[in-house]
Scaffold this active site. Sequence first.
Site, short mmCIF file in Angstrom:
data_model
loop_
_atom_site.label_atom_id
_atom_site.label_comp_id
_atom_site.label_asym_id
_atom_site.label_seq_id
_atom_site.Cartn_x
_atom_site.Cartn_y
_atom_site.Cartn_z
N PRO A 1 -16.90 -30.77 8.90
CA PRO A 1 -15.98 -29.64 9.06
C PRO A 1 -16.78 -28.33 9.01
CG PRO A 1 -15.23 -31.15 7.35
CD PRO A 1 -16.63 -31.55 7.69
N LEU A 2 -16.55 -27.44 9.98
CA LEU A 2 -17.32 -26.20 10.08
C LEU A 2 -16.34 -25.04 10.23
CD1 LEU A 2 -19.88 -27.61 12.66
CD2 LEU A 2 -20.40 -27.06 10.28
N CYS B 1 -17.18 -25.62 -0.27
CA CYS B 1 -17.14 -24.26 0.27
C CYS B 1 -17.69 -23.27 -0.75
CB CYS B 1 -15.72 -23.87 0.65
SG CYS B 1 -15.61 -22.19 1.34
N ARG C 1 -24.88 -27.78 10.95
CA ARG C 1 -25.52 -26.73 11.75
C ARG C 1 -26.41 -27.30 12.87
NH1 ARG C 1 -28.94 -23.24 8.18
NH2 ARG C 1 -29.17 -25.19 7.03
N LYS D 1 -15.86 -34.17 -0.39
CA LYS D 1 -17.10 -33.54 0.06
C LYS D 1 -17.58 -32.55 -0.99
CE LYS D 1 -19.23 -31.61 4.22
NZ LYS D 1 -20.09 -30.60 3.59
N ASN E 1 -25.59 -35.12 3.84
CA ASN E 1 -25.31 -33.97 4.69
C ASN E 1 -26.36 -32.89 4.41
OD1 ASN E 1 -22.79 -31.38 4.80
ND2 ASN E 1 -24.04 -32.12 6.45
N GLY E 2 -26.93 -32.33 5.48
CA GLY E 2 -27.86 -31.22 5.34
C GLY E 2 -29.13 -31.37 6.15
#
Length: 513
Positions: free
Chosen positions: A78-79, A163, A373, A204, A292-293
Site C-alpha cells: 500500500p502506497l 505509517c 518504492r 503491517k 518489506n524494504g
Amino acid sequence: TTTTTTTTTTTTTTDAAAPSQQSQTQVRPQPDSSGETNFLSIATRKAIRKKAYFGGAAKDMLEKRRRPDFRNKIYIAPLTTVGNLPFRRIMKDYGADITCGEMALAKNLVMGESNEWSLVRRHKSEDVFGVQLAGRDGPTMAKAVELLERETDADFVDLNLGCPIDFICKQGAGSALLNKHGRLEAIVREITSSSKGRMPIGIKVRTGWSEKPTSHTLTALVQSWKHTMPYGNAISYLSIHGRSRIARYTNFADWDFIHQCSGRSIAAEHLFRSKRDASAVTPLTPVPVFGNGDVFNYSDWATHMDRVDTWKERIEELLSECEEAGSRLTKTLTEEPERIAAGALRDEDKEGLSLAQDLEALSARLETCMIGRGALIKPWLPTEIKEKRDWDISGSERWEILRSFVNYGLEHWGSDFLGVEKTRRFMLEWMSFTCRYVPLGVLDPLYVPRTINDRPPIYRGRDDRETLLSSANVSDWIKISEMFLGPVREGFNFEPKHKSNSYTPLAEDIIAG
C-alpha cells in the site's frame, strides 16, 4: 501533443438496504462501466447516517473469504497518494500478483466519507486485492471491517502499524501502535470477534518506533494471538518494513532483523505447542512473515526469498524474554497454552486441523516480499522478478507507461477539467520517483545505482525522451504532463507531497551539516 483516451467515468452503484432488508445471500459488487467496484451506495450512506446500519443479524449471513495464497507472490505494498488505482493497473500490466489500496482511515469509512471510499476502489484486473485500514480503537475498526465485508469485494484487510506521518501518529494510529501491544491486541480481538474470522487480516509493522527494534516481541505475540483469540485463524500474515518510524525511509532496511522475526514466529509456535499438549495434533501453523524494504531488482528479491533463519536458536531468546518482569509473552506463550490444553479445541480451531504441520520440518523462510518504492521507480520490476533478469528498458517504452497511466487516470477520475487536473497531479507525484531510474545501457555498470538509496548521477539519455524522463526538475515534469494532458492553467504550481529524503548523503552534505 499526444492523443489520450477521453472516457468519462460513469458511476453505477447497487443500492444496499439497511440490515433488516438485506437478502440472506451476499451478492458480490459488480464492476461499473469503467471496470471498477467498491462504491458505497446512497442507501447505505443514509442507513449509516441514521445509525441503522451496523450490527444485527445481517452481518452473520456473510460468506467467509478464502485466505489468499501469498507464497512467492509479488505483492505491491500500500502506497499513500502514489498507490492509486491507475498506478495499480500499471502494476498488473507488468506482472504484479497482489495489490492493496491506499491507507484508508477507519473512522472516515464508517462515516461514509466519499473521499475515503474512493481509496478502496478496485479495478477488475486486480484479481487479488486488499484494503489497508488505519485506526486507534477496536469498535471503529470492527465497524470498518464490517462495512468492507458487506459492501466490497476486498479479499483481505491490512492493518496499518507502519505509517510514520505525524498527523496519523498523533491520532494514536499507524506507527503509534507499535509500542502499544495491549491496544493493538484489543483492536485485533475486536475485529476477529466481530467478523467471526470471515475476513483475512494482515498486520503491517515497522521494526519499532525508535532505532531500538521492538517488533521481534510483537512477532511472538501475534503468533500467540492466533491461538488465544476467538477466530484467531483470521490472522493471515505479519509484514515487517525493515526501518523504524524515526528512520522513515532513510538508511537501509534491516533484513537481518526481518529474517530473525521469521524465525521467532516458528519458535513461538514451538513453545505454544509444547505447553499446550505435547501429544495433541495442533491445528495452527506459524503466522507467515513478509519482508518489506529496498527491493529494487531481481537479485534483491532472490536473496531475501532464499535466505533461511535458524529458528531453534530463537527459542532461548523467547524464554529469556518471558522471564522479564511484566512481559506479555509470559502469559501468551507459557500460561495461556496450559489453560487451553485443559479444555477441548474451540470450534474455530477444528476447521483448521488439516493445516497441522511438523514443526521440525519447517524452515524459517519469508512467505513473500512486499515491493514499495522499487515499483514506483521501476514499474516493470514485477516482470524483472518473474523473468529473473534486469530489463534495459528504453525511453520509448517508459513513455508508453506514462501514456497508459494517463489513459487509466482519465477513466478513473474522469476527462472533465477536474479529472484532467487530478490525473496530472498524481502523474507528477509519480514522476518524482520515476526520474530516479538510471537506464542500464547508458552508463558504465559501476555508476548505475544498485540500491534505492543510491543517488542517481546526472547523465544524457540515448534519446531526448530518455533525457527528459531523467530530469529531477519539476518544470520538466510539468512539460511532460502537458504533452499528454495539454497546457496547465495560469499560475499552476506543483510541489511533491512525498519529498525524497532517502538518499545516502553526499560527503559535502555531511561536512556542511
